[in-house]
Every structure is written in C-alpha cells, then in structure tokens.
Design an enzyme around this catalytic site. Sequence first.
Site, PDB file in Angstrom:
ATOM      1  N   ARG A   1     -11.055  -4.070 -14.576  1.00 24.70           N
ATOM      2  CA  ARG A   1      -9.899  -4.974 -14.230  1.00 24.70           C
ATOM      3  C   ARG A   1     -10.297  -6.344 -14.391  1.00 24.70           C
ATOM      4  O   ARG A   1     -11.313  -6.778 -13.989  1.00 24.70           O
ATOM      5  CB  ARG A   1      -9.439  -4.783 -12.837  1.00 24.70           C
ATOM      6  CG  ARG A   1      -8.886  -3.183 -12.599  1.00 24.70           C
ATOM      7  CD  ARG A   1      -8.315  -3.286 -11.018  1.00 24.70           C
ATOM      8  NE  ARG A   1      -7.967  -1.723 -10.838  1.00 24.70           N
ATOM      9  CZ  ARG A   1      -7.002  -0.940 -10.933  1.00 24.70           C
ATOM     10  NH1 ARG A   1      -6.104  -1.539 -11.781  1.00 24.70           N
ATOM     11  NH2 ARG A   1      -7.124   0.277 -10.600  1.00 24.70           N
TER      12      ARG A   1
ATOM     13  N   ARG B   1     -13.965   2.749   4.399  1.00 27.92           N
ATOM     14  CA  ARG B   1     -12.874   2.059   4.391  1.00 27.92           C
ATOM     15  C   ARG B   1     -11.222   2.786   4.467  1.00 27.92           C
ATOM     16  O   ARG B   1     -10.593   2.616   5.501  1.00 27.92           O
ATOM     17  CB  ARG B   1     -12.629   1.041   3.458  1.00 27.92           C
ATOM     18  CG  ARG B   1     -11.577  -0.006   3.607  1.00 27.92           C
ATOM     19  CD  ARG B   1     -11.207  -0.844   2.252  1.00 27.92           C
ATOM     20  NE  ARG B   1     -10.298  -0.023   1.480  1.00 27.92           N
ATOM     21  CZ  ARG B   1     -10.252   0.033   0.038  1.00 27.92           C
ATOM     22  NH1 ARG B   1     -10.933  -0.696  -0.513  1.00 27.92           N
ATOM     23  NH2 ARG B   1      -9.508   0.617  -0.699  1.00 27.92           N
TER      24      ARG B   1
ATOM     25  N   HIS C   1     -15.622   3.327 -15.342  1.00 30.30           N
ATOM     26  CA  HIS C   1     -15.189   2.559 -14.313  1.00 30.30           C
ATOM     27  C   HIS C   1     -16.650   1.824 -13.788  1.00 30.30           C
ATOM     28  O   HIS C   1     -16.555   0.934 -12.740  1.00 30.30           O
ATOM     29  CB  HIS C   1     -14.772   3.510 -13.110  1.00 30.30           C
ATOM     30  CG  HIS C   1     -14.374   2.826 -11.948  1.00 30.30           C
ATOM     31  ND1 HIS C   1     -15.211   2.717 -10.614  1.00 30.30           N
ATOM     32  CD2 HIS C   1     -13.528   2.086 -11.697  1.00 30.30           C
ATOM     33  CE1 HIS C   1     -14.448   2.395  -9.692  1.00 30.30           C
ATOM     34  NE2 HIS C   1     -13.312   1.722 -10.207  1.00 30.30           N
TER      35      HIS C   1
ATOM     36  N   TYR D   1     -12.191  -9.662  -1.953  1.00 36.43           N
ATOM     37  CA  TYR D   1     -12.881  -8.402  -1.730  1.00 36.43           C
ATOM     38  C   TYR D   1     -14.338  -8.478  -1.524  1.00 36.43           C
ATOM     39  O   TYR D   1     -14.988  -9.388  -1.903  1.00 36.43           O
ATOM     40  CB  TYR D   1     -12.797  -7.520  -3.099  1.00 36.43           C
ATOM     41  CG  TYR D   1     -11.315  -6.906  -3.544  1.00 36.43           C
ATOM     42  CD1 TYR D   1     -10.211  -7.571  -2.759  1.00 36.43           C
ATOM     43  CD2 TYR D   1     -11.344  -6.053  -4.627  1.00 36.43           C
ATOM     44  CE1 TYR D   1      -9.104  -6.925  -3.237  1.00 36.43           C
ATOM     45  CE2 TYR D   1     -10.033  -5.457  -4.849  1.00 36.43           C
ATOM     46  CZ  TYR D   1      -8.864  -6.119  -4.312  1.00 36.43           C
ATOM     47  OH  TYR D   1      -7.835  -5.552  -4.578  1.00 36.43           O
TER      48      TYR D   1
ATOM     49  N   ASN E   1       0.859  -1.026  -0.022  1.00 40.57           N
ATOM     50  CA  ASN E   1       0.042   0.061   0.082  1.00 40.57           C
ATOM     51  C   ASN E   1       0.834   1.425  -0.072  1.00 40.57           C
ATOM     52  O   ASN E   1       0.486   2.306  -0.770  1.00 40.57           O
ATOM     53  CB  ASN E   1      -0.713   0.301   1.191  1.00 40.57           C
ATOM     54  CG  ASN E   1      -2.202  -0.821   1.329  1.00 40.57           C
ATOM     55  OD1 ASN E   1      -2.515  -1.528   0.215  1.00 40.57           O
ATOM     56  ND2 ASN E   1      -2.775  -1.059   2.239  1.00 40.57           N
TER      57      ASN E   1
ATOM     58  N   ARG F   1      -5.311   2.385 -13.779  1.00 40.31           N
ATOM     59  CA  ARG F   1      -3.852   2.247 -13.203  1.00 40.31           C
ATOM     60  C   ARG F   1      -3.328   1.059 -12.961  1.00 40.31           C
ATOM     61  O   ARG F   1      -3.792   0.215 -12.122  1.00 40.31           O
ATOM     62  CB  ARG F   1      -3.745   3.305 -12.460  1.00 40.31           C
ATOM     63  CG  ARG F   1      -2.530   3.873 -11.911  1.00 40.31           C
ATOM     64  CD  ARG F   1      -2.256   4.745 -10.674  1.00 40.31           C
ATOM     65  NE  ARG F   1      -3.089   5.540 -10.595  1.00 40.31           N
ATOM     66  CZ  ARG F   1      -2.715   7.159 -11.058  1.00 40.31           C
ATOM     67  NH1 ARG F   1      -1.606   7.331 -11.657  1.00 40.31           N
ATOM     68  NH2 ARG F   1      -3.646   7.907 -10.899  1.00 40.31           N
TER      69      ARG F   1
ATOM     70  N   HIS G   1     -14.894  -3.302  -0.053  1.00 41.67           N
ATOM     71  CA  HIS G   1     -14.788  -2.581  -1.260  1.00 41.67           C
ATOM     72  C   HIS G   1     -16.086  -2.249  -1.745  1.00 41.67           C
ATOM     73  O   HIS G   1     -16.338  -1.336  -2.980  1.00 41.67           O
ATOM     74  CB  HIS G   1     -14.195  -3.578  -2.304  1.00 41.67           C
ATOM     75  CG  HIS G   1     -13.884  -3.074  -3.700  1.00 41.67           C
ATOM     76  ND1 HIS G   1     -14.433  -3.163  -4.818  1.00 41.67           N
ATOM     77  CD2 HIS G   1     -13.063  -2.241  -3.987  1.00 41.67           C
ATOM     78  CE1 HIS G   1     -13.766  -2.530  -5.895  1.00 41.67           C
ATOM     79  NE2 HIS G   1     -12.931  -1.889  -5.375  1.00 41.67           N
TER      80      HIS G   1
END
Length: 746
Positions: free
Chosen positions: A412, A601, A472, A505, A62, A442, A629
């Site tokens: 993704r 979160r 997205h 997740y 992270n 990214r 998530h």
Amino acid sequence: MSKKSVGAKKKTRAIDLPLPDHRFMNRELGWLEFNQRVLEQAEDRSVPLLERAKFLAISGSNLDEFVMVRVGGLKLQFDRNAMVRDAAGLTISQQINAVSSRCHEMVARQYDLLRDVLEPLLADADIRRITFDDCSDRAREVADQRFLADVSAVLSPQAITHDRPFPLLQGLGVHLCVRLRAVSSPVKTTDGAPSPAPNAEGESEGSNPAEAWQFAVIPLGKMVPRLLAMPSERGHDYMLLEDLVTHYIEDFFPGREVMECVAFRITRNADVELQEDGAADLVDGMEEVLESRRLSRVVRLEYSAAASDHVIAFLSEKMQLTNQDLYPIDGPLDLSYLFTLHGLEGFDSLRDEAWVPQSHPAIDPAEGMFSTIAKGDLLLVHPYERFDPIIRLIEEASSDPDVLAIKQVLYRTSKRSPIVAALMRAAERGKYVSVIVELKARFDEARNIEWAREMEQAGVQVIYGIRGLKTHAKVCIIVRRESQGIVRYLHFGTGNYNEATAKIYSDVSLLTCNDTLGADATAFFNAVTGASQPQQLQLLAAAPITLRKRILDLIEAETQRCLEGQKAEIVAKFNALVDTQVIDALYRASQAGVRIRLNIRGVCCLVPGVKGLSENIEVISIVDRFLEHARVIYFRHGGDDELFISSADWMPRNLDRRVELFVPVLDPGCRLRLLQTLRTYFKDNTNSWRMLSSGVYERGQPQKKGKEAFQSQRVLYDQAVEMTRKAKQSRRTTFETHEPKQQEQT
C-alpha cells in the site's frame, strides 16, 4: 531425585493434558469486540471532544468494512454450504445471526452516543449541525445560493418504473429515496364508477398499495461536499447535504406531489476475489474484480428511522433483503463526516496535543543515510520517530551514482507517494529498479494499478506478485558499489511504505547492511520475481514456505526449555491471532509452564486464563491515539533473547496464503530497545484492555486500584523525545573538526 527433576516430571505430565474441543473464540465476534473497544474510546469522557468524534467515525468506518468483507463473505459461504462450522463450533447460519444481532446493538450504541452526548457537547463548543428550522435569514440566503449554484445543477433524480431496472447505486454512498403520489387516470371499478379517492395514507380501499405510489432515487455522489459550512455569529455551523436537498426536494419534481424523502445507504459485498486461473492478464483481472464489487449483492441497507413502511418495503424488495439486513438510523447516515469535523481549524483545545515525530538520535541530517547505516543497525519506532529516513534512503539511492539497483515490495502507498516518485527517478537515471506491486491489496487495487502503470512507463520493472498469493512483505534492498565491493542496504518494516499512515500507525523499521540478511533478502526477492522455489534462507523466514514451521519450532523450543526446568517466556504483539495450529502450540507451552504475554490489537481466537489450558497466558489490547500495527515477537531462548519483527499476523491467510517475512533483530542495542518497547505495553493501565476467558475485555482503571496512570503510547513518545534531547545535547558538547575532502586515488 533433585528438585529440578521433580519439577520437570510434573511439567511433562501437564503438557500431555488433552486440549478441549471448545478452545477457540469465533473470529467475527472477536473482531466486533475490538470495534467495541474503539467505540468505548468515543464514550470516554477523559478523551478530548473532537478525538471522541474521530473515534466514533473510526468505529463506523470499521463496521462498514466488516460488513462489506466479513458479512459479505459469510453470506457467500451460506449459499455454498450453510452447515460448515468454524473453529469455535458455530455454523454459518449461527454466525450470521450472532453477527447481525451484535452489529445492530453496536449501531444503536453509536447513534445514542452521537445524538445524546456528542452533538450536544459539540454544540456547547460552538460546532453545530443545523437544519432549516435553525437557520437565520442570512443562513437561508446562503442555503438558497448553495442549492441553486452547486447542487441542483449537479444532482439528477432517477424515476423507478416497472419498465426500468432499479438503478445501480454506489455502495456506501448516501442516496435519497423519494416517494411520489402516483399520476394516473382514475381507474374504473367493475360497475363503471370511478375508484375511490386515496385516503390520508395515499391508498384507496381495495387498491394495490404498489400502484398508489411512484418512487425516485437521487444519488448525492461525491462532487458536492457532504458538509456545507453555514454563516454563524461564532464557532462553526454546518448543514448536511441530504438535509439541504430534502428541503428543496420538490424543485426536482415540478408538478408532482412529494409524499416522503428518505436518506438511505447500501453496503455491497466486497468479498470478491480474483480467479487467477482464468485471468490472462492480472491488471485486467483486477479491474474486473473492481467492477464485480460495484455490481455485487447488497448485504446491508441503512435508512432514516423516520422512513415509512412503504419506502422500507420498496427498497428491501428491490434489493432482496431480509430483516437482518435492515438498519434504521436515528441520526445522520455515514459517520465518516465526523472526520471532517475533527480537522476543523480553530478548535485545537478539543483535540489531543500534537506529538511531533522525533528524529532518531543516530541519524544526522547532514550525513548521508548510507554512511549512517554503515555505522550500525538502526531501529525506528514509528510514529514516535519520523518515517523520513526511509524516504531519504530511497531518494538518496535514486541519485547516488554508486547505487546499481533498487528492489522493493509495495503493498500500500500514499496518493502522492514520494517513494514511488524516487523509484521512477532512479529508473529514468538508468538504475536497475524492480518493484513488486501487489495489485490484490484490498481497497487499494485501483491506486496500485495506477502506480504500476506509471512506474512501467518510467522504466521500472514491475512484477505483480505471485499467482494465488498476496505479497505482503515489507522490504527494500538497495545494491551499492563501494570500495570493499557490493553492499546491500536494507529496510525491513512491519508497516506499509506510506508516509501518511506512518504518522498514525505504530510500526517498527529496521535499517541494516548486514551481509547475511542482505543475501537472504536478495534470494527471497529474486524467488518472488522469478516465480521460483526460494533457496534455503539463513536468517529470514518467509511465508508460505518456512514461516509457519519456524514459529512452531520456536514455541516448541521454549516449551522444552521450560520442561527442562529453565525459565521460559514468550512475548508477542500482533494485529490478530487466529491460526488454530499456532494457538494449540501456545496452549501446550502454557501447560508446560511457559509465561506467555500477548498484545493483540484486534481479533484473538485464543482463550486466556483457563485453568489447565491457558492460565499462563495473558492477552491485552491497546486502543489509543495511534493504531497499533507492529508485529514483534520475543522468545527468552534460555536467556539468549531472540527478537523478531514481521509483516505477518498469526493467521492462516498470512502463514499460508501470503508472501511474508519474519526478520531477526541482531544488533544488541536494537534488540534491547525493541524488548523494552514490547514490555512497555504490558504496564499500561489507562488504554489497555485485558481479555477475560469469557471473551469479554476489561479496561484498566488505575484510579480504582490506587496506581499511578501509565499510558504506554505517552511513555514511548516521551522516551523518543528524551533520546532526541540527549543526542542534541551530546552534539553541542562535542567538538567536531572540518576535515579536507579526501582525493580519490586514480
């Protein structure tokens, strides 16, 4: 005047209170607070040992991404305009200083934990990191064999001289910097006598220290494993690659005197975005972005704390770094090797018990997904429930002769995505398959470019999103011809179409064939692929067109209900809350008396619990075995509950610079379960952190308050297990007859 009217008048005065100037937390420091919560999971003695090692690795990775993106971005902003202030009132320079100080503190704490706590505990559990000093004769033989067979033939040193540029080193890779005694003829002084011999430090009096040494760099690369298993009588012994190479370092420099060998790692700025106006082809443009990241400036240097001043000065000068950018490390660089330890076989007792994802009780493996969804909407809560039904839906669609088209957004995906494979099979079978592949996701750009090219070759119509925006949204539309006409089967999600991350997740999936949602989703998708203005949507809201206004309208409506004396409540769950306009709307709702509970979160720039501003706002953060998530939002709406799932966090980038979806959950059963799930998190007193008005987070401690421990993720998993058990029990007590297959009428 009635009591109700008196209350309404008082609340009207409250909402007119001015909002203070300093009402926002700094985003960067807020993110570091989140990573601190991850690190404290690694420090928690109640967490199994290998899980603690995993959390330490997560905190390290992270921080790597934070430095690459956020610190890199701050440095770029500083170059452009150092005096710009953020919403919290800090200049770029102040942010860089504060972030640097906090990052250094965090790294020191990470390595104190590793060195003083985790490594000794791992050794007690027979998982040992060894060096040559610890090796048995047999282990030394194996080390010799490994070096000769696998290492020396692969690695190559690169000498650094005044006539050669400093090598282009890979960001986040481990390298060795080797300091060698310079080889040169004796330099005569002005009186003709030879110069003095070097002292113990290698320098002669009056000489230029830079001329006393030569340097070389050895990139360790990725072809040789970082962890080398070593023979041991019990348990698992391993040696790090850099320790092995350091022991044999003189073999790379025959005839030279090696003075020092130092492990180091660089971090490059990854805040490099595509300039789409100048990119004739998006794929070529994204490949240029990847190349730019490879060449971008260094923003952090990590090195062994034992390094001499000579090596530190050499590296920092070559990379043009300041003291803020230097991180001496008392331990192994790059904590990601701990992920490998977490996966070791034979140490199950040091890990969390396995929570096997459950089958949704309404999904019968013997029945097709189309028939199942046609019976009613389905809400799946991952990873407590399996992600397989979404994969099954797309795989069944690829071979179903009645399916005409599949339309999907991929942000993704996994390395070997079964969903991408199914989409390609569908196209090869003649179905109309349109996929929006977001090349600007990214750190997944290279994979998405590869998938896009493969799908194009298979006949899939691939669209690379919208110029200037990231797509997205998480949506899949399957168009099927049935007896009553065209039916659109839909999947909306809060997470990516990645079956690997769906196991770790926490996300939500909605499966439906609602006509209105189907029409909205089709209009939305066609607007994106056609680069056109979307028509008015009936149920969905989409960023960047209508989502911000929809959110603000919903908050304002709840505020007005409260002012009219009705009960009002907002409960929301996100990854981040940053947008100042939305935060101000929440402040005004709080001033009106609306009860607001937020489960954020990561970054939260809102300040909770401030009298006269936000005393009705509670902010918690859950950090547990699964990464939270999901984005879920609830408005009481006068007792007519409204619930939504979304792909968007409440951040400017999501509301203004991305293509996102905000989806209502309409089915009463699905809404009830989603609301119960949302409320469960606020009962957590084990892995829940409460945000204080100071920006500090306080962890729940049931044992100190005399309460029974409540772990929300454990409860949600137990609920999923119980739902599955009851469904299986019901099937066993229900007699079902086999009916003859109906003949189609001609």
